[in-house]
Scaffold this motif. Structure first.
Motif, PDB file in Angstrom:
ATOM      1  N   SER A 199       1.385  11.718  -9.861  1.00  0.00           N
ATOM      2  CA  SER A 199       0.530  12.990  -9.807  1.00  0.00           C
ATOM      3  C   SER A 199       1.249  14.244 -10.048  1.00  0.00           C
ATOM      4  N   GLN A 200       2.378  14.218  -9.664  1.00  0.00           N
ATOM      5  CA  GLN A 200       3.242  15.549  -9.742  1.00  0.00           C
ATOM      6  C   GLN A 200       4.041  15.640 -10.895  1.00  0.00           C
ATOM      7  N   GLN A 201       3.875  14.927 -12.200  1.00  0.00           N
ATOM      8  CA  GLN A 201       4.608  14.803 -13.220  1.00  0.00           C
ATOM      9  C   GLN A 201       3.908  15.962 -14.130  1.00  0.00           C
ATOM     10  N   PRO A 202       4.610  16.771 -14.544  1.00  0.00           N
ATOM     11  CA  PRO A 202       3.995  17.753 -15.469  1.00  0.00           C
ATOM     12  C   PRO A 202       3.588  17.201 -16.809  1.00  0.00           C
ATOM     13  N   PHE A 203       2.307  18.067 -17.336  1.00  0.00           N
ATOM     14  CA  PHE A 203       1.993  17.593 -18.819  1.00  0.00           C
ATOM     15  C   PHE A 203       2.948  17.678 -19.583  1.00  0.00           C
ATOM     16  N   GLN A 204       3.038  16.820 -20.322  1.00  0.00           N
ATOM     17  CA  GLN A 204       3.939  16.179 -21.488  1.00  0.00           C
ATOM     18  C   GLN A 204       3.414  16.170 -22.730  1.00  0.00           C
ATOM     19  N   ALA A 205       3.444  17.530 -23.558  1.00  0.00           N
ATOM     20  CA  ALA A 205       2.873  17.349 -25.011  1.00  0.00           C
ATOM     21  C   ALA A 205       3.219  16.523 -25.940  1.00  0.00           C
ATOM     22  N   TYR A 206       2.639  15.975 -26.818  1.00  0.00           N
ATOM     23  CA  TYR A 206       2.979  15.200 -27.913  1.00  0.00           C
ATOM     24  C   TYR A 206       3.615  16.142 -29.152  1.00  0.00           C
TER      25      TYR A 206
ATOM     26  N   PHE B 248       0.977   4.284 -18.984  1.00  0.00           N
ATOM     27  CA  PHE B 248       1.558   3.061 -18.807  1.00  0.00           C
ATOM     28  C   PHE B 248       1.452   2.979 -16.971  1.00  0.00           C
ATOM     29  N   GLU B 249       2.138   4.028 -16.439  1.00  0.00           N
ATOM     30  CA  GLU B 249       2.293   3.893 -14.994  1.00  0.00           C
ATOM     31  C   GLU B 249       0.799   4.167 -14.300  1.00  0.00           C
ATOM     32  N   ARG B 250      -0.008   4.807 -14.985  1.00  0.00           N
ATOM     33  CA  ARG B 250      -1.201   4.770 -14.289  1.00  0.00           C
ATOM     34  C   ARG B 250      -2.012   3.690 -14.440  1.00  0.00           C
ATOM     35  N   GLY B 251      -1.884   2.952 -15.378  1.00  0.00           N
ATOM     36  CA  GLY B 251      -2.463   1.613 -15.710  1.00  0.00           C
ATOM     37  C   GLY B 251      -1.980   0.818 -14.631  1.00  0.00           C
TER      38      GLY B 251
ATOM     39  N   GLN C 288       0.764  -1.388  -0.040  1.00  0.00           N
ATOM     40  CA  GLN C 288      -0.073   0.111   0.168  1.00  0.00           C
ATOM     41  C   GLN C 288       1.026   1.284   0.039  1.00  0.00           C
ATOM     42  N   GLU C 289       1.866   1.232   0.718  1.00  0.00           N
ATOM     43  CA  GLU C 289       2.744   2.365   0.923  1.00  0.00           C
ATOM     44  C   GLU C 289       3.331   2.698  -0.475  1.00  0.00           C
ATOM     45  N   SER C 290       4.043   1.647  -1.031  1.00  0.00           N
ATOM     46  CA  SER C 290       4.658   1.381  -2.362  1.00  0.00           C
ATOM     47  C   SER C 290       3.595   2.315  -3.503  1.00  0.00           C
ATOM     48  N   VAL C 291       2.520   1.727  -3.465  1.00  0.00           N
ATOM     49  CA  VAL C 291       1.544   2.317  -4.328  1.00  0.00           C
ATOM     50  C   VAL C 291       1.168   3.644  -4.304  1.00  0.00           C
ATOM     51  N   PHE C 292       0.964   4.129  -2.923  1.00  0.00           N
ATOM     52  CA  PHE C 292       0.668   5.435  -2.680  1.00  0.00           C
ATOM     53  C   PHE C 292       1.954   6.507  -3.106  1.00  0.00           C
ATOM     54  N   GLN C 293       3.124   5.946  -2.854  1.00  0.00           N
ATOM     55  CA  GLN C 293       4.219   6.882  -3.075  1.00  0.00           C
ATOM     56  C   GLN C 293       4.309   6.877  -4.657  1.00  0.00           C
ATOM     57  N   ARG C 294       3.995   5.834  -5.319  1.00  0.00           N
ATOM     58  CA  ARG C 294       4.147   5.741  -6.959  1.00  0.00           C
ATOM     59  C   ARG C 294       3.193   6.696  -7.167  1.00  0.00           C
ATOM     60  N   ALA C 295       1.901   6.447  -6.837  1.00  0.00           N
ATOM     61  CA  ALA C 295       0.702   7.416  -7.276  1.00  0.00           C
ATOM     62  C   ALA C 295       1.080   8.982  -7.015  1.00  0.00           C
ATOM     63  N   ASN C 296       1.651   9.262  -5.888  1.00  0.00           N
ATOM     64  CA  ASN C 296       1.895  10.624  -5.447  1.00  0.00           C
ATOM     65  C   ASN C 296       2.942  11.208  -6.383  1.00  0.00           C
ATOM     66  N   THR C 297       4.077  10.397  -6.858  1.00  0.00           N
ATOM     67  CA  THR C 297       5.082  10.671  -7.767  1.00  0.00           C
ATOM     68  C   THR C 297       4.484  11.094  -9.356  1.00  0.00           C
TER      69      THR C 297
END
Length: 367
Positions: free
Chosen positions: A43-50, A248-251, A32-41
């Motif tokens: 969520s802080q990623q900036p928008f990356q345009a194609y 991929f990470e969100r999935g 649970q802690e690992s998933v939370f940390q990954r989700a938190n990271t």
């Protein structure tokens, strides 16, 4: 002493305080802690345009087709074929209006006409000479040679010969003139028709050339469109790959989160302290326990708390699946009997509870 299953009105000693402890495995807490940390990271990623292309450019063939079509636009009018055709029509009209004149007759008359005429006259003259000799011979025999009668006969013969010669010449010349006029009319009609055909052929040829150009442009556009479609598909695949990489990470986090919803939580033990008097009436103590069990339906699976039990199937591992309702609760549920799955059961207040995370049967409400 009244029956446990009959309604009574009495005072029982009910617990005034209770505590149930739940245990979550440490490995599950770490996950649970690992998933939370990954989700938190994440969520802080900036928008990356194609940054790649998403629309395929026109191919070389398509551009060539466009240029060809543009070249053909207005080319018919600019080619000058209309004035040329008009000139041909005017020439045809002039030719059709030409008249056969004596000056033209010599050009169309048969060059052998004069020879034929001369031959006919010579033949006539020879016949006249023979006739004159015959007359002279008769005059000699009659003794009138050199006389007035002979002179008159020769004059008459010469006049007839001259007249016949004139008639032959006029007849042959008239025939030659008529033939010349016919040949002139044929030539005139042929020349006028040729001009008219040219007047029609020149625009038709130019239009045909333009049509060929448009057909070539159409073929180039068609094949260029196929090339563009292939290129567009490549760009779409590239964009899909980008989207899949971004998600991929969100999935992965969503997959892990779905796993975490089935947390292997186990409740155990119960501590109580103190009692309080409580009046119970209208329902047996067992009915009250069953009612409480109904409220905790996902946990309490003791057969003693159920009624109207019906076997409806088996799980893949061979566990019996039942439909039932809790005592004094009309709702129907589907699940197992705790007494049949001791490996997944534990006791709470002298009644068995099933940990459905350890069996391949889903506890659910069926109505």
């Amino acid at each position: 002493m009244g029956s446990l299953f009959k309604p009574t009105s009495t005072i029982v000693q009910a617990p005034s305080q209770g505590q149930v402890q739940y245990e979550i495995p440490q490995y599950f807490k770490d996950l649970q802690e690992s998933v939370f940390q990954r989700a938190n990271t994440a969520s802080q990623q900036p928008f990356q345009a194609y940054t790649g292309d998403r629309i395929a450019e026109l191919t070389q063939l398509q551009n060539a087709a466009i240029n060809q079509a543009q070249t053909n636009l207005g080319q018919f009018g600019a080619s000058g074929v209309i004035p040329q055709a008009q000139q041909r029509v005017s020439a045809a009209a002039d030719i059709a209006g030409m008249q056969f004149t004596p000056q033209m007759a010599q050009q169309y008359m048969n060059p052998y006409t004069q020879q034929v005429t001369n031959a006919a006259i010579r033949n006539l003259q020879e016949q006249s000479a023979l006739a004159s000799q015959g007359q002279r011979a008769q005059a000699v025999q009659s003794g009138a040679f050199g006389g007035t009668r002979q002179g008159i006969q020769e004059a008459v013969l010469q006049a007839e010969t001259a007249k016949k010669a004139g008639d032959i010449t006029a007849q042959l010349q008239s025939q030659a003139f008529s033939e010349a006029a016919g040949r002139f009319a044929q030539d005139r009609a042929s020349a006028a028709a040729g001009q008219m055909q040219a007047a029609q052929a020149i625009p038709a040829l130019q239009a045909q050339l333009g049509q060929v150009g448009l057909q070539e442009a159409g073929a180039a556009s068609q094949f260029g469109g196929l090339q563009q479609a292939v290129e567009q598909q490549k760009l779409l695949e590239g964009y899909r790959d980008f989207i899949e990489q971004q998600g991929f990470e969100r999935g992965q986090l969503g997959f892990l989160s779905s796993i975490l919803t089935g947390a292997p939580i186990r409740s155990y033990g119960e501590e109580r302290s103190g009692t309080v008097g409580q009046v119970i009436g209208g329902t047996s103590p067992f009915g009250q326990i069953a009612g409480a069990a109904g409220a905790l339906a996902p946990f309490f699976s003791d057969v003693r708390l159920k009624e109207n039990i019906e076997l409806v199937g088996q799980s893949p591992s061979g566990i019996n699946i039942y439909e039932f309702n809790y005592i004094n609760n009309p709702d129907r549920y589907q699940g197992v009997m705790a007494q049949e799955v001791p490996e997944a059961s534990f006791e709470v207040d002298n009644y068995l509870v099933v940990d459905y995370g350890k069996v391949d049967v889903e506890f659910k409400k069926v109505n």
